[in-house]
Scaffold this motif. Structure first.
Motif, PDB file in Angstrom:
ATOM      1  N   VAL A   5      31.570 -29.982  16.162  1.00 42.82           N
ATOM      2  CA  VAL A   5      30.775 -29.102  15.320  1.00 42.82           C
ATOM      3  C   VAL A   5      30.810 -29.603  13.887  1.00 42.82           C
ATOM      4  CG1 VAL A   5      30.406 -26.765  14.482  1.00 42.82           C
ATOM      5  CG2 VAL A   5      31.257 -27.138  16.812  1.00 42.82           C
ATOM      6  N   GLU A   6      29.648 -30.024  13.388  1.00 37.85           N
ATOM      7  CA  GLU A   6      29.541 -30.491  12.014  1.00 37.85           C
ATOM      8  C   GLU A   6      29.269 -29.323  11.069  1.00 37.85           C
ATOM      9  OE1 GLU A   6      27.164 -33.654  14.470  1.00 37.85           O
ATOM     10  OE2 GLU A   6      27.412 -31.470  14.446  1.00 37.85           O
ATOM     11  N   SER A   7      29.693 -29.490   9.833  1.00 41.17           N
ATOM     12  CA  SER A   7      29.401 -28.522   8.794  1.00 41.17           C
ATOM     13  C   SER A   7      29.441 -29.226   7.447  1.00 41.17           C
ATOM     14  CB  SER A   7      30.393 -27.356   8.816  1.00 41.17           C
ATOM     15  OG  SER A   7      31.715 -27.810   8.574  1.00 41.17           O
ATOM     16  N   GLY A  15      22.625 -38.045  -7.149  1.00 44.81           N
ATOM     17  CA  GLY A  15      23.867 -38.244  -7.874  1.00 44.81           C
ATOM     18  C   GLY A  15      24.960 -37.268  -7.519  1.00 44.81           C
ATOM     19  N   GLY A  16      24.625 -36.255  -6.749  1.00 46.44           N
ATOM     20  CA  GLY A  16      25.594 -35.258  -6.364  1.00 46.44           C
ATOM     21  C   GLY A  16      26.460 -35.693  -5.203  1.00 46.44           C
ATOM     22  N   SER A  17      27.347 -34.797  -4.784  1.00 45.57           N
ATOM     23  CA  SER A  17      28.292 -35.088  -3.714  1.00 45.57           C
ATOM     24  C   SER A  17      28.317 -33.979  -2.678  1.00 45.57           C
ATOM     25  CB  SER A  17      29.702 -35.261  -4.274  1.00 45.57           C
ATOM     26  OG  SER A  17      29.789 -36.346  -5.174  1.00 45.57           O
ATOM     27  N   LEU A  18      28.638 -34.362  -1.464  1.00 46.23           N
ATOM     28  CA  LEU A  18      28.859 -33.425  -0.373  1.00 46.23           C
ATOM     29  C   LEU A  18      29.981 -33.967   0.495  1.00 46.23           C
ATOM     30  CD1 LEU A  18      25.245 -32.592   0.886  1.00 46.23           C
ATOM     31  CD2 LEU A  18      26.820 -30.992  -0.223  1.00 46.23           C
ATOM     32  N   ARG A  19      30.707 -33.075   1.131  1.00 48.39           N
ATOM     33  CA  ARG A  19      31.694 -33.481   2.112  1.00 48.39           C
ATOM     34  C   ARG A  19      31.362 -32.833   3.440  1.00 48.39           C
ATOM     35  NH1 ARG A  19      38.186 -32.285   2.417  1.00 48.39           N
ATOM     36  NH2 ARG A  19      37.341 -30.212   2.968  1.00 48.39           N
ATOM     37  N   VAL A  79      37.351 -34.703  11.365  1.00 44.50           N
ATOM     38  CA  VAL A  79      36.976 -35.929  10.676  1.00 44.50           C
ATOM     39  C   VAL A  79      36.029 -35.549   9.547  1.00 44.50           C
ATOM     40  CG1 VAL A  79      35.025 -36.405  12.223  1.00 44.50           C
ATOM     41  CG2 VAL A  79      36.088 -38.279  10.934  1.00 44.50           C
ATOM     42  N   TYR A  80      36.103 -36.272   8.439  1.00 43.62           N
ATOM     43  CA  TYR A  80      35.317 -35.961   7.260  1.00 43.62           C
ATOM     44  C   TYR A  80      34.459 -37.140   6.843  1.00 43.62           C
ATOM     45  CZ  TYR A  80      38.966 -32.404   6.848  1.00 43.62           C
ATOM     46  OH  TYR A  80      39.844 -31.378   7.094  1.00 43.62           O
ATOM     47  N   LEU A  81      33.392 -36.827   6.152  1.00 39.74           N
ATOM     48  CA  LEU A  81      32.585 -37.848   5.505  1.00 39.74           C
ATOM     49  C   LEU A  81      32.337 -37.385   4.079  1.00 39.74           C
ATOM     50  CD1 LEU A  81      31.062 -40.560   5.919  1.00 39.74           C
ATOM     51  CD2 LEU A  81      28.994 -39.183   6.255  1.00 39.74           C
ATOM     52  N   GLN A  82      33.030 -37.998   3.147  1.00 43.73           N
ATOM     53  CA  GLN A  82      32.827 -37.701   1.738  1.00 43.73           C
ATOM     54  C   GLN A  82      31.660 -38.543   1.245  1.00 43.73           C
ATOM     55  OE1 GLN A  82      34.476 -35.470  -0.392  1.00 43.73           O
ATOM     56  NE2 GLN A  82      32.803 -36.009  -1.772  1.00 43.73           N
ATOM     57  N   MET A  83      30.646 -37.896   0.705  1.00 46.05           N
ATOM     58  CA  MET A  83      29.448 -38.579   0.257  1.00 46.05           C
ATOM     59  C   MET A  83      29.282 -38.365  -1.240  1.00 46.05           C
ATOM     60  SD  MET A  83      26.824 -37.670   3.388  1.00 46.05           S
ATOM     61  CE  MET A  83      26.720 -35.944   2.908  1.00 46.05           C
ATOM     62  N   ASN A  84      29.338 -39.441  -1.992  1.00 45.56           N
ATOM     63  CA  ASN A  84      29.182 -39.395  -3.436  1.00 45.56           C
ATOM     64  C   ASN A  84      27.947 -40.183  -3.852  1.00 45.56           C
ATOM     65  OD1 ASN A  84      31.676 -37.999  -3.699  1.00 45.56           O
ATOM     66  ND2 ASN A  84      32.794 -39.932  -3.750  1.00 45.56           N
ATOM     67  N   GLN A 122      22.099 -30.883   8.392  1.00 43.75           N
ATOM     68  CA  GLN A 122      21.069 -31.419   7.513  1.00 43.75           C
ATOM     69  C   GLN A 122      21.613 -31.689   6.120  1.00 43.75           C
ATOM     70  OE1 GLN A 122      17.573 -32.052   8.134  1.00 43.75           O
ATOM     71  NE2 GLN A 122      17.797 -33.068   6.127  1.00 43.75           N
ATOM     72  N   VAL A 123      21.328 -32.882   5.624  1.00 46.21           N
ATOM     73  CA  VAL A 123      21.630 -33.246   4.243  1.00 46.21           C
ATOM     74  C   VAL A 123      20.314 -33.596   3.571  1.00 46.21           C
ATOM     75  CG1 VAL A 123      22.717 -34.937   2.719  1.00 46.21           C
ATOM     76  CG2 VAL A 123      23.953 -34.064   4.709  1.00 46.21           C
ATOM     77  N   THR A 124      20.019 -32.906   2.496  1.00 48.71           N
ATOM     78  CA  THR A 124      18.788 -33.158   1.754  1.00 48.71           C
ATOM     79  C   THR A 124      19.135 -33.466   0.304  1.00 48.71           C
ATOM     80  OG1 THR A 124      17.549 -31.629   3.169  1.00 48.71           O
ATOM     81  CG2 THR A 124      16.549 -32.246   1.071  1.00 48.71           C
ATOM     82  N   VAL A 125      18.663 -34.600  -0.177  1.00 47.43           N
ATOM     83  CA  VAL A 125      18.920 -35.025  -1.546  1.00 47.43           C
ATOM     84  C   VAL A 125      17.591 -35.057  -2.285  1.00 47.43           C
ATOM     85  CG1 VAL A 125      19.935 -36.762  -3.047  1.00 47.43           C
ATOM     86  CG2 VAL A 125      20.835 -36.420  -0.736  1.00 47.43           C
ATOM     87  N   SER A 126      17.470 -34.239  -3.295  1.00 44.50           N
ATOM     88  CA  SER A 126      16.236 -34.144  -4.052  1.00 44.50           C
ATOM     89  C   SER A 126      16.260 -35.089  -5.244  1.00 44.50           C
ATOM     90  CB  SER A 126      16.004 -32.712  -4.527  1.00 44.50           C
ATOM     91  OG  SER A 126      17.030 -32.300  -5.417  1.00 44.50           O
ATOM     92  N   SER A 127      15.077 -35.499  -5.661  1.00 45.41           N
ATOM     93  CA  SER A 127      14.947 -36.400  -6.799  1.00 45.41           C
ATOM     94  C   SER A 127      15.205 -35.684  -8.105  1.00 45.41           C
ATOM     95  CB  SER A 127      13.556 -37.020  -6.831  1.00 45.41           C
ATOM     96  OG  SER A 127      13.302 -37.747  -5.654  1.00 45.41           O
TER      97      SER A 127
END
Length: 127
Positions: A5-7, A15-19, A79-84, A122-127
């Motif tokens: 189960v992802e979250s 330029g933002g971050s999500l984990r 398990v994690y995915l840190q996204m910067n 879902q990961v959405t990155v806006s301009s």
């Protein structure tokens, strides 16, 4: 059967971050190789990051190298995915995947290596 189960997905500016987190039901989580894949609209699912169960092999797609970090907490079966430094091109549905014990090497970057998949976040990155 292993449930994943992802979250942690969401909307973020460039330029933002999500984990992202992936919680697994497996009692033997520490023996599973874990990977992250993503699929953008109109594109095939692609490799993002993977970690062999032993920790001996860690791989990243060139497009995320230096920005994303995969890690795991075996005590929490997560398990994690840190996204910067997120970019619009990172926009996609991100999937967590688990593979039964496999040999170390580039094989863990291949979709076909994995036995179990999460529902995606879902990961959405806006301009």
């Amino acid at each position: 059967q292993v449930q994943l189960v992802e979250s942690g997905g969401g909307l973020v500016h460039t330029g933002g971050s999500l984990r992202l987190s992936c919680a697994a039901s497996a009692r033997t989580f520490s023996t599973y190789t874990m990977g992250w894949f993503r699929q953008a609209p109109g594109k095939e699912r692609e490799f993002v990051a993977a970690m062999h169960w032993s920790g001996g092999s860690i791989y990243y797609a060139d497009s995320v190298k230096g920005r994303f970090t995969i890690s795991r907490d075996n005590a929490k079966n997560t398990v994690y995915l840190q996204m910067n430094s997120l970019k619009p091109e990172d926009t996609a549905v991100y999937y967590c995947a688990a593979a039964r014990t496999v040999t170390q090497g580039l094989g863990i970057t291949r979709l076909g290596e994995y036995d179990y998949w999460g529902q995606g976040t879902q990961v959405t990155v806006s301009s």
